[in-house]
Design a protein around this motif. Structure first.
Motif, PDB file in Angstrom:
ATOM      1  N   ARG A   1       0.827  -1.209   0.000  1.00  0.00           N
ATOM      2  CA  ARG A   1       0.000   0.000   0.000  1.00  0.00           C
ATOM      3  C   ARG A   1       0.862   1.260   0.000  1.00  0.00           C
ATOM      4  O   ARG A   1       0.584   2.223  -0.708  1.00  0.00           O
ATOM      5  CB  ARG A   1      -0.936   0.022   1.209  1.00  0.00           C
ATOM      6  CG  ARG A   1      -1.869   1.209   1.142  1.00  0.00           C
ATOM      7  CD  ARG A   1      -2.419   1.565   2.469  1.00  0.00           C
ATOM      8  NE  ARG A   1      -3.686   0.900   2.710  1.00  0.00           N
ATOM      9  CZ  ARG A   1      -4.431   1.150   3.773  1.00  0.00           C
ATOM     10  NH1 ARG A   1      -4.032   2.006   4.676  1.00  0.00           N
ATOM     11  NH2 ARG A   1      -5.562   0.525   3.948  1.00  0.00           N
TER      12      ARG A   1
ATOM     13  N   ARG B   1       6.268  11.247 -18.137  1.00  0.00           N
ATOM     14  CA  ARG B   1       6.100  10.168 -17.172  1.00  0.00           C
ATOM     15  C   ARG B   1       7.448   9.755 -16.613  1.00  0.00           C
ATOM     16  O   ARG B   1       8.421   9.658 -17.344  1.00  0.00           O
ATOM     17  CB  ARG B   1       5.462   8.959 -17.844  1.00  0.00           C
ATOM     18  CG  ARG B   1       4.092   9.223 -18.402  1.00  0.00           C
ATOM     19  CD  ARG B   1       3.395   7.920 -18.577  1.00  0.00           C
ATOM     20  NE  ARG B   1       3.193   7.283 -17.286  1.00  0.00           N
ATOM     21  CZ  ARG B   1       2.018   7.288 -16.677  1.00  0.00           C
ATOM     22  NH1 ARG B   1       0.985   7.840 -17.224  1.00  0.00           N
ATOM     23  NH2 ARG B   1       1.881   6.715 -15.513  1.00  0.00           N
TER      24      ARG B   1
ATOM     25  N   LEU C   1      -0.086  -3.238  -7.875  1.00  0.00           N
ATOM     26  CA  LEU C   1       0.715  -2.050  -8.200  1.00  0.00           C
ATOM     27  C   LEU C   1       0.712  -1.732  -9.691  1.00  0.00           C
ATOM     28  O   LEU C   1       0.944  -0.592 -10.081  1.00  0.00           O
ATOM     29  CB  LEU C   1       2.143  -2.226  -7.690  1.00  0.00           C
ATOM     30  CG  LEU C   1       2.270  -2.297  -6.162  1.00  0.00           C
ATOM     31  CD1 LEU C   1       3.712  -2.506  -5.767  1.00  0.00           C
ATOM     32  CD2 LEU C   1       1.733  -1.037  -5.509  1.00  0.00           C
ATOM     33  N   SER C   2       0.485  -2.702 -10.509  1.00  0.00           N
ATOM     34  CA  SER C   2       0.500  -2.592 -11.973  1.00  0.00           C
ATOM     35  C   SER C   2       1.584  -1.669 -12.530  1.00  0.00           C
ATOM     36  O   SER C   2       1.303  -0.707 -13.233  1.00  0.00           O
ATOM     37  CB  SER C   2      -0.888  -2.217 -12.525  1.00  0.00           C
ATOM     38  OG  SER C   2      -1.441  -1.125 -11.846  1.00  0.00           O
ATOM     39  N   ILE C   3       2.838  -1.972 -12.163  1.00  0.00           N
ATOM     40  CA  ILE C   3       3.995  -1.376 -12.827  1.00  0.00           C
ATOM     41  C   ILE C   3       4.929  -2.520 -13.211  1.00  0.00           C
ATOM     42  O   ILE C   3       4.851  -3.599 -12.620  1.00  0.00           O
ATOM     43  CB  ILE C   3       4.743  -0.347 -11.934  1.00  0.00           C
ATOM     44  CG1 ILE C   3       5.190  -0.952 -10.606  1.00  0.00           C
ATOM     45  CG2 ILE C   3       3.897   0.888 -11.713  1.00  0.00           C
ATOM     46  CD1 ILE C   3       6.101  -0.030  -9.809  1.00  0.00           C
TER      47      ILE C   3
ATOM     48  N   LYS D   1       8.645   3.722 -14.042  1.00  0.00           N
ATOM     49  CA  LYS D   1       8.577   3.107 -12.719  1.00  0.00           C
ATOM     50  C   LYS D   1       8.859   1.616 -12.822  1.00  0.00           C
ATOM     51  O   LYS D   1       8.374   0.959 -13.735  1.00  0.00           O
ATOM     52  CB  LYS D   1       7.211   3.344 -12.082  1.00  0.00           C
ATOM     53  CG  LYS D   1       6.934   4.814 -11.828  1.00  0.00           C
ATOM     54  CD  LYS D   1       5.506   5.068 -11.440  1.00  0.00           C
ATOM     55  CE  LYS D   1       4.557   4.812 -12.560  1.00  0.00           C
ATOM     56  NZ  LYS D   1       4.416   5.942 -13.475  1.00  0.00           N
TER      57      LYS D   1
ATOM     58  N   ILE E   1       3.896   5.601  -5.762  1.00  0.00           N
ATOM     59  CA  ILE E   1       3.715   5.638  -7.217  1.00  0.00           C
ATOM     60  C   ILE E   1       2.813   6.811  -7.589  1.00  0.00           C
ATOM     61  O   ILE E   1       3.057   7.520  -8.555  1.00  0.00           O
ATOM     62  CB  ILE E   1       3.134   4.300  -7.732  1.00  0.00           C
ATOM     63  CG1 ILE E   1       4.132   3.177  -7.491  1.00  0.00           C
ATOM     64  CG2 ILE E   1       2.819   4.387  -9.223  1.00  0.00           C
ATOM     65  CD1 ILE E   1       3.560   1.790  -7.690  1.00  0.00           C
ATOM     66  N   GLY E   2       1.774   7.048  -6.767  1.00  0.00           N
ATOM     67  CA  GLY E   2       0.907   8.199  -6.990  1.00  0.00           C
ATOM     68  C   GLY E   2       1.682   9.512  -6.928  1.00  0.00           C
ATOM     69  O   GLY E   2       1.472  10.411  -7.735  1.00  0.00           O
TER      70      GLY E   2
ATOM     71  N   ASP F   1       2.180   1.891  -3.374  1.00  0.00           N
ATOM     72  CA  ASP F   1       1.117   2.434  -4.218  1.00  0.00           C
ATOM     73  C   ASP F   1       1.013   3.945  -4.029  1.00  0.00           C
ATOM     74  O   ASP F   1       0.878   4.708  -4.981  1.00  0.00           O
ATOM     75  CB  ASP F   1      -0.203   1.752  -3.839  1.00  0.00           C
ATOM     76  CG  ASP F   1      -1.273   1.966  -4.891  1.00  0.00           C
ATOM     77  OD1 ASP F   1      -1.048   1.550  -6.032  1.00  0.00           O
ATOM     78  OD2 ASP F   1      -2.299   2.561  -4.566  1.00  0.00           O
ATOM     79  N   ARG F   2       1.108   4.367  -2.775  1.00  0.00           N
ATOM     80  CA  ARG F   2       1.062   5.796  -2.446  1.00  0.00           C
ATOM     81  C   ARG F   2       2.227   6.524  -3.116  1.00  0.00           C
ATOM     82  O   ARG F   2       2.060   7.599  -3.690  1.00  0.00           O
ATOM     83  CB  ARG F   2       1.126   5.946  -0.927  1.00  0.00           C
ATOM     84  CG  ARG F   2       1.060   7.362  -0.409  1.00  0.00           C
ATOM     85  CD  ARG F   2      -0.376   7.781  -0.183  1.00  0.00           C
ATOM     86  NE  ARG F   2      -0.458   9.052   0.517  1.00  0.00           N
ATOM     87  CZ  ARG F   2      -0.481  10.227  -0.084  1.00  0.00           C
ATOM     88  NH1 ARG F   2      -0.408  10.295  -1.392  1.00  0.00           N
ATOM     89  NH2 ARG F   2      -0.565  11.339   0.609  1.00  0.00           N
TER      90      ARG F   2
END
Lengths: 235, 271
Positions: B150, B171, B201-203, B174, B156-157, B153-154
């Protein structure tokens, strides 16, 4: 060309901007209303913290002292009132939040207030453009739109999606989603995998604990019927 | 012009510093000029992991404050000629890390090195946001457990909103580095498995580093694992990650599994 008399090139910039605020519409007698409010607030601890909250007293028989008392009692509950709608100038002293008018019902979050007062059908919002997001919504991000929101990707745990209309998630829904935030009870939530922390439609909400465990991880649509959120699995 | 990489995670203790050192040493072994920069002002560790703690004279804050030249603060690794360290300050106030100062230092490093690897502090405060600010690419270090995922994820945002590239509408590349992965515990359900983490996470995946005692030993003797124990599976995983970072197509293997990750995905032909 703008010339400023002081000779500095830095002018003060004034801009108009509209924000979404929660509008509380108290009802008389206030004691009963506060009791219902407390019951609601206890079910969603911290909901009103840091959120802009307005008070709508239109049509209420309320004098200055009572209004002041109400604002104080709300402040005791950590609800800070940023403005009051529908009060006469005589009632609003300088120590009270400023008078507000001209709010648009379509763009306000009636939020939890609807659930508390159970006022039935919400107002039909004007059509707002749909928002399309082609990336995952990450933890800590908040998406807000007056219209529908379509997300091609997942909504992470700790993310928030607030739509005036319906919400479509073509991915896993792990965060919080509030559809029909302007009170539109016809709004629905669709997702390919339901693992949401919280879902709300027109202010009626359910946390993941209240959701049927059998729906976890399933493709699901949620809608409002009366005062309850119904869910159906897609086959 | 070199490439600026930030190694970040949000959560602490997931292996940012160890990975910075290991990847830096792996890239430098190809002959590339590499500098690893410690952004953790007040809690620096990269100097220890690189075995350079006794050679620190000037640091990042000194350079930003104009008390030392960049060349004076850079420490050349004793084992690898093309590997350098820019240490953080242990005693100074972290507010001395200014946006303008960081920009100046990163610009200077970029023109002198092939790789500038910034070791971010944990959290999402000033140090972490400044470390990612000028990055061309990010390595998001994640452990296979929910809180780390989590937090990643933060981060990545933030990479998609608070970096110079993001603000210019571009971009930041990542990459996910899944660290401390234990195939047995993932199989038994104690840990999230690779697919779970990637789905959330989808990276793209840069590499999977297996949980291993080699890492602790390497840290304690002050040598990146890719230097002191280059034949170990851990070091090999870092070498492969470094090759992928440089743009080479190296299939990712899940530790403990014979078949590569891509074979698993594309292993069966559709009817």
């Amino acid at each position: 060309m703008t010339r400023v008399l002081t000779g500095t090139t830095q002018a003060i910039r004034l801009k108009g901007r509209s924000f979404l605020a929660i509008v509380l519409s108290p009802e008389l007698p206030l004691g009963d209303w506060l009791e219902r409010f407390d019951a609601l607030a206890s079910r969603s601890a911290g909901y009103f913290l840091k959120r802009p909250v307005m008070l709508d007293v239109t049509g209420m028989e309320i004098d200055g002292a009572t209004l002041r008392d109400l604002v104080t009692r709300l402040a005791d509950r950590n609800v800070r009132i940023m403005g009051i709608e529908g009060a006469g100038e005589t009632e609003l002293g300088p120590d009270l939040p400023p008078a507000m008018s001209g709010g648009l019902p379509a763009s306000g979050i009636d939020g939890l207030e609807e659930a508390g007062t159970a006022s039935g059908e919400g107002t039909a919002p004007a059509m707002a453009p749909a928002l399309m997001v082609t990336e995952p919504v990450r933890s800590g991000q908040a998406l807000v739109s007056d219209g529908d929101i379509t997300i091609i990707g997942s909504v992470a745990s700790g993310a928030e999606v607030i739509a005036g209309g319906s919400v479509h998630v073509y991915g896993t829904l792990r965060g919080r989603v509030m559809a029909g935030s302007g009170g539109d009870g016809r709004a629905r939530i669709f997702c390919r995998r339901l693992e949401a922390e919280l879902v709300a439609i027109a202010g009626y909400y359910q946390t993941s604990e209240d959701l049927d465990p059998g729906l976890h991880g399933q493709p699901v649509q949620l809608w409002l019927e009366g005062e309850s959120i119904l869910a159906q699995r897609f086959n | 012009m070199g490439k600026v990489i930030v190694v970040t995670s949000g959560k602490g203790g997931v292996g940012k510093t160890t990975s910075t050192a290991a990847l830096g040493a792996a890239l430098a072994q190809n002959g590339d000029k590499v500098v690893v920069v410690d952004f953790d002002v007040g809690l620096r560790n990269l100097d220890l992991v690189m075995g350079a703690e006794r050679r620190v004279v000037y640091d990042l804050i000194n350079v930003i404050q104009g008390e030392a030249k960049l060349a004076q603060a850079l420490i050349r690794d004793k084992r690898l000629q093309s590997l350098y360290l820019l240490p953080a300050s242990q005693t100074r106030d972290k507010d001395k890390l200014t946006a303008e100062g960081v920009e100046k230092v990163i610009t200077a490093l970029k023109s002198a090195f092939d790789w500038v690897i910034c070791d971010s502090p944990a959290g999402i405060e000033r140090g972490a946001t400044l470390a990612m600010r000028h990055a061309d690419a990010a390595i998001v270090v994640t452990n296979p457990e929910v809180s780390s995922v989590r937090d990643s994820d933060r981060i990545i945002g933030l990479l998609d909103s608070k970096t110079v590239k993001a603000e210019a509408g571009e971009r930041v590349e990542k990459h996910l580095l899944l660290n401390r992965y234990d195939p047995n515990r993932a199989a038994s359900g104690d840990m999230l498995n690779v697919d779970d983490v990637l789905e959330i996470l989808s990276i793209p995946l840069l590499g999977i580093i297996p949980e291993s005692p080699n890492i602790l030993r390497a840290s304690n003797i002050g040598s990146p694992v890719t230097l002191c124990d280059a034949s170990s599976t851990t070091a090999q995983a870092y070498f492969n990650a470094a090759r992928r970072l440089a743009g080479e197509a190296v299939p990712v293997t899940v530790p403990g599994e014979r078949r590569s990750f891509f074979e698993k995905i594309f292993g069966r032909k559709a009817a």
